[in-house]
Design a protein around this motif. Structure first.
Motif, PDB file in Angstrom:
ATOM      1  N   HIS A 278      56.738  14.433  35.049  1.00 27.75           N
ATOM      2  CA  HIS A 278      55.512  13.824  35.521  1.00 27.75           C
ATOM      3  C   HIS A 278      54.714  13.201  34.375  1.00 27.75           C
ATOM      4  O   HIS A 278      53.792  12.428  34.617  1.00 27.75           O
ATOM      5  N   ARG A 279      55.124  13.517  33.125  1.00 29.49           N
ATOM      6  CA  ARG A 279      54.458  12.928  31.973  1.00 29.49           C
ATOM      7  C   ARG A 279      55.363  11.955  31.232  1.00 29.49           C
ATOM      8  O   ARG A 279      55.188  11.695  30.055  1.00 29.49           O
ATOM      9  N   GLN A 280      56.383  11.428  31.950  1.00 32.51           N
ATOM     10  CA  GLN A 280      57.360  10.547  31.315  1.00 32.51           C
ATOM     11  C   GLN A 280      56.696   9.259  30.854  1.00 32.51           C
ATOM     12  O   GLN A 280      55.803   8.715  31.519  1.00 32.51           O
ATOM     13  N   LEU A 304      51.214   9.856  42.276  1.00 31.87           N
ATOM     14  CA  LEU A 304      51.484   9.283  43.601  1.00 31.87           C
ATOM     15  C   LEU A 304      50.221   9.256  44.450  1.00 31.87           C
ATOM     16  O   LEU A 304      49.967   8.294  45.200  1.00 31.87           O
ATOM     17  N   LYS A 305      49.363  10.274  44.344  1.00 32.10           N
ATOM     18  CA  LYS A 305      48.133  10.328  45.132  1.00 32.10           C
ATOM     19  C   LYS A 305      47.170   9.226  44.738  1.00 32.10           C
ATOM     20  O   LYS A 305      46.552   8.566  45.601  1.00 32.10           O
ATOM     21  N   ALA A 306      47.031   8.955  43.447  1.00 31.29           N
ATOM     22  CA  ALA A 306      46.136   7.897  42.994  1.00 31.29           C
ATOM     23  C   ALA A 306      46.623   6.528  43.416  1.00 31.29           C
ATOM     24  O   ALA A 306      45.841   5.668  43.834  1.00 31.29           O
ATOM     25  N   THR A 308      48.448   5.857  46.005  1.00 30.97           N
ATOM     26  CA  THR A 308      48.297   5.730  47.448  1.00 30.97           C
ATOM     27  C   THR A 308      46.861   5.378  47.809  1.00 30.97           C
ATOM     28  O   THR A 308      46.595   4.539  48.681  1.00 30.97           O
ATOM     29  N   ASN A 309      45.884   5.993  47.141  1.00 25.52           N
ATOM     30  CA  ASN A 309      44.482   5.684  47.410  1.00 25.52           C
ATOM     31  C   ASN A 309      44.136   4.257  47.049  1.00 25.52           C
ATOM     32  O   ASN A 309      43.282   3.621  47.684  1.00 25.52           O
ATOM     33  N   GLU A 310      44.768   3.703  46.050  1.00 27.27           N
ATOM     34  CA  GLU A 310      44.488   2.325  45.643  1.00 27.27           C
ATOM     35  C   GLU A 310      45.103   1.299  46.575  1.00 27.27           C
ATOM     36  O   GLU A 310      44.515   0.246  46.821  1.00 27.27           O
ATOM     37  N   ASN A 311      46.289   1.571  47.091  1.00 27.51           N
ATOM     38  CA  ASN A 311      47.038   0.570  47.844  1.00 27.51           C
ATOM     39  C   ASN A 311      46.845   0.640  49.353  1.00 27.51           C
ATOM     40  O   ASN A 311      47.172  -0.327  50.063  1.00 27.51           O
ATOM     41  N   ILE A 312      46.392   1.734  49.899  1.00 26.73           N
ATOM     42  CA  ILE A 312      46.273   1.887  51.348  1.00 26.73           C
ATOM     43  C   ILE A 312      44.796   1.895  51.730  1.00 26.73           C
ATOM     44  O   ILE A 312      44.004   2.643  51.154  1.00 26.73           O
ATOM     45  N   ASP A 313      44.460   1.043  52.681  1.00 23.74           N
ATOM     46  CA  ASP A 313      43.088   0.963  53.195  1.00 23.74           C
ATOM     47  C   ASP A 313      43.097   1.475  54.626  1.00 23.74           C
ATOM     48  O   ASP A 313      43.758   0.883  55.506  1.00 23.74           O
ATOM     49  N   VAL A 314      42.368   2.513  54.920  1.00 21.24           N
ATOM     50  CA  VAL A 314      42.329   3.135  56.251  1.00 21.24           C
ATOM     51  C   VAL A 314      41.026   2.751  56.934  1.00 21.24           C
ATOM     52  O   VAL A 314      39.933   2.942  56.360  1.00 21.24           O
ATOM     53  N   SER A 315      41.148   2.181  58.126  1.00 22.34           N
ATOM     54  CA  SER A 315      39.948   1.788  58.899  1.00 22.34           C
ATOM     55  C   SER A 315      39.258   3.014  59.465  1.00 22.34           C
ATOM     56  O   SER A 315      39.809   4.112  59.507  1.00 22.34           O
ATOM     57  N   GLY A 316      38.031   2.756  59.950  1.00 25.66           N
ATOM     58  CA  GLY A 316      37.252   3.880  60.461  1.00 25.66           C
ATOM     59  C   GLY A 316      37.800   4.512  61.716  1.00 25.66           C
ATOM     60  O   GLY A 316      37.556   5.686  61.997  1.00 25.66           O
ATOM     61  N   ASP A 317      38.571   3.746  62.513  1.00 31.06           N
ATOM     62  CA  ASP A 317      39.111   4.306  63.759  1.00 31.06           C
ATOM     63  C   ASP A 317      40.191   5.336  63.517  1.00 31.06           C
ATOM     64  O   ASP A 317      40.481   6.172  64.372  1.00 31.06           O
ATOM     65  N   LEU A 318      40.785   5.224  62.358  1.00 32.72           N
ATOM     66  CA  LEU A 318      41.894   6.148  62.095  1.00 32.72           C
ATOM     67  C   LEU A 318      41.440   7.425  61.426  1.00 32.72           C
ATOM     68  O   LEU A 318      42.254   8.319  61.196  1.00 32.72           O
ATOM     69  N   TRP A 319      40.159   7.540  61.080  1.00 32.23           N
ATOM     70  CA  TRP A 319      39.749   8.717  60.350  1.00 32.23           C
ATOM     71  C   TRP A 319      39.806   9.972  61.204  1.00 32.23           C
ATOM     72  O   TRP A 319      39.980  11.067  60.693  1.00 32.23           O
ATOM     73  N   GLU A 320      39.642   9.774  62.552  1.00 27.51           N
ATOM     74  CA  GLU A 320      39.717  10.942  63.421  1.00 27.51           C
ATOM     75  C   GLU A 320      41.132  11.524  63.403  1.00 27.51           C
ATOM     76  O   GLU A 320      41.333  12.734  63.385  1.00 27.51           O
ATOM     77  N   GLU A 321      42.119  10.613  63.441  1.00 26.62           N
ATOM     78  CA  GLU A 321      43.494  11.089  63.387  1.00 26.62           C
ATOM     79  C   GLU A 321      43.811  11.675  62.006  1.00 26.62           C
ATOM     80  O   GLU A 321      44.542  12.649  61.889  1.00 26.62           O
ATOM     81  N   VAL A 322      43.233  11.035  60.993  1.00 33.60           N
ATOM     82  CA  VAL A 322      43.491  11.531  59.652  1.00 33.60           C
ATOM     83  C   VAL A 322      42.874  12.894  59.442  1.00 33.60           C
ATOM     84  O   VAL A 322      43.429  13.786  58.787  1.00 33.60           O
ATOM     85  N   ASN A 329      50.610  19.121  56.478  1.00 31.88           N
ATOM     86  CA  ASN A 329      50.438  17.726  56.103  1.00 31.88           C
ATOM     87  C   ASN A 329      49.147  17.458  55.378  1.00 31.88           C
ATOM     88  O   ASN A 329      48.851  16.330  55.022  1.00 31.88           O
ATOM     89  N   ARG A 330      48.357  18.492  55.133  1.00 30.56           N
ATOM     90  CA  ARG A 330      47.151  18.322  54.340  1.00 30.56           C
ATOM     91  C   ARG A 330      47.491  17.966  52.890  1.00 30.56           C
ATOM     92  O   ARG A 330      46.709  17.330  52.192  1.00 30.56           O
ATOM     93  N   LEU A 331      48.697  18.302  52.490  1.00 34.48           N
ATOM     94  CA  LEU A 331      49.101  17.997  51.127  1.00 34.48           C
ATOM     95  C   LEU A 331      49.174  16.504  50.863  1.00 34.48           C
ATOM     96  O   LEU A 331      49.032  16.057  49.733  1.00 34.48           O
ATOM     97  N   THR A 332      49.430  15.720  51.935  1.00 33.77           N
ATOM     98  CA  THR A 332      49.544  14.275  51.767  1.00 33.77           C
ATOM     99  C   THR A 332      48.379  13.537  52.372  1.00 33.77           C
ATOM    100  O   THR A 332      48.431  12.332  52.592  1.00 33.77           O
ATOM    101  N   ALA A 333      47.293  14.219  52.729  1.00 34.92           N
ATOM    102  CA  ALA A 333      46.141  13.551  53.336  1.00 34.92           C
ATOM    103  C   ALA A 333      45.423  12.709  52.315  1.00 34.92           C
ATOM    104  O   ALA A 333      45.468  12.968  51.117  1.00 34.92           O
ATOM    105  N   LEU A 334      44.720  11.663  52.827  1.00 35.42           N
ATOM    106  CA  LEU A 334      44.026  10.730  51.964  1.00 35.42           C
ATOM    107  C   LEU A 334      42.643  11.256  51.641  1.00 35.42           C
ATOM    108  O   LEU A 334      41.973  11.894  52.446  1.00 35.42           O
ATOM    109  N   ASP A 335      42.199  10.953  50.425  1.00 34.88           N
ATOM    110  CA  ASP A 335      40.875  11.375  49.976  1.00 34.88           C
ATOM    111  C   ASP A 335      39.849  10.252  50.004  1.00 34.88           C
ATOM    112  O   ASP A 335      38.700  10.425  49.608  1.00 34.88           O
ATOM    113  N   CYS A 336      40.276   9.066  50.438  1.00 32.55           N
ATOM    114  CA  CYS A 336      39.371   7.917  50.419  1.00 32.55           C
ATOM    115  C   CYS A 336      38.481   7.906  51.677  1.00 32.55           C
ATOM    116  O   CYS A 336      38.555   6.999  52.507  1.00 32.55           O
ATOM    117  N   VAL A 337      37.691   8.932  51.865  1.00 30.74           N
ATOM    118  CA  VAL A 337      36.810   9.044  53.032  1.00 30.74           C
ATOM    119  C   VAL A 337      35.532   8.284  52.738  1.00 30.74           C
ATOM    120  O   VAL A 337      34.958   8.416  51.652  1.00 30.74           O
TER     121      VAL A 337
END
Length: 349
Positions: A278-280, A304-306, A308-322, A329-337
């Motif tokens: 991971h430090r290669q 990978l988490k950083a 993903t946050n930069e490249n994926i934009d999640v609309s407000g309608d999907l936050w309920e599902e998120v 699956n909380r391990l892969t959840a997005l932090d860009c709330v």
């Protein structure tokens, strides 16, 4: 003692090579070379029963150079070497020189050739060995042993010591040519008595070759000239190979050194261990330096988490599902709330 045979042989060949360069067959010249090399010290260091074994080894090694197919000068040097080693050995009583019965004829022929050429040094040394009873007549030149090893490879000096084939020159001498000419004339007279000149003209036959003796002599001289020229060419090729190899040695080392530097500079980065992947480090050679990042040979790869946050934009309608995530699956959840919204975490049963 067999382990020392190769070293003793190299020393003897070095001494004979120096004697060969003098172009002399005098014992005085050989003595100077002997003293310069301090060759009598070859027997130093042997004690006890090893003296006789080592003396036998040295004498057997030098005995070979007295016999054919070596040149006359090398055989003379071998005889001087054999005499000097026999006198300087430290074993008492002295170890005799093994002389095989099949080689006695060659020794006698060698003595006749030296006497005919008025090389009295050779004859005197040989008679001294016979007077001191130095020769030990045997059936074989060396001791026979069970499962004897293979013959050692012959060195380059050994090949130089061997005399060139001179059979035609030795056979065709002035006396032989004169005798052959007389016999040829007598043979021609006998043939002319059988056929008259008129019969020879009618039949168109040629009974004898009138130029047989000059042609034979010319052929031998041509062979001798070709042989001498070939030997000179071989010596020149050997000298040229030695010169080119010494000249090309330094440039080749420099080229290898430069290639090793280039391979280190432009080579790929080494693969890191599993615990540190991971430090290669990434090496970007052709890319321009990024002003946003600090200048340096490498930078840390974002997680990978950083990315993903930069490249994926999640609309407000999907936050309920998120927000509706499980513990897995909380391990892969997005932090860009978005601000003001906080994800509620359901308790799992």
């Amino acid at each position: 003692m067999n382990s020392c045979r190769k070293q003793v042989k190299c020393d003897c060949e070095e001494l004979l090579d120096r004697f060969k360069q003098t172009d002399s067959v005098r014992f005085e010249t050989f003595s100077q070379v002997w003293k310069e090399m301090k060759f009598e010290q070859i027997f130093y260091g042997t004690v006890g029963s090893a003296k006789r074994a080592f003396s036998r080894l040295v004498l057997d090694t030098a005995y070979v150079y007295v016999l054919p197919p070596f040149s006359f000068q090398i055989r003379v040097g071998g005889l001087y070497l054999l005499y000097s080693l026999f006198q300087c050995q430290t074993a008492l009583p002295r170890v005799g020189i093994r002389l095989a019965l099949k080689d006695w004829a060659d020794i006698q022929t060698f003595e006749k050739d030296a006497l005919g050429a008025q090389h009295l040094d050779v004859v005197y040394i040989l008679h001294q060995l016979m007077f001191q009873k130095a020769f030990y007549f045997t059936a074989m030149p060396t001791l026979l042993t069970f499962k004897k090893g293979k013959e050692e490879k012959k060195s380059q000096l050994y090949k130089k010591f061997v005399a060139r084939a001179s059979g035609p020159q030795e056979l065709i001498n002035s006396e032989l040519l004169e005798e052959l000419s007389n016999i040829h004339q007598l043979y021609g007279k006998l043939k002319t008595n059988v056929y008259s000149e008129a019969q020879q003209a009618d039949l168109g036959i040629n009974l004898i070759k009138t130029d047989l003796t000059p042609r034979l002599r010319g052929s031998v001289m041509t062979f001798h000239t070709w042989q001498k020229r070939k030997q000179q060419d071989e010596n020149e090729e050997e000298d040229a190979k030695e010169g080119t190899s010494s000249q090309a040695e330094c440039p080749s080392r420099r080229a290898d050194f430069l290639s090793s530097i280039k391979s280190k500079a432009y080579g790929e980065a080494a693969e890191a261990s599993k615990s540190r992947r991971h430090r290669q480090v990434n090496v970007d050679i052709g890319d321009e330096p990024d002003p946003a990042h600090p200048k340096g040979p490498s930078r840390l790869k974002p997680s990978l988490k950083a990315r993903t946050n930069e490249n994926i934009d999640v609309s407000g309608d999907l936050w309920e599902e998120v927000a509706d995530t499980t513990r897995i699956n909380r391990l892969t959840a997005l932090d860009c709330v978005p601000e003001g919204k906080k994800l509620s975490r359901k308790k799992t049963t």
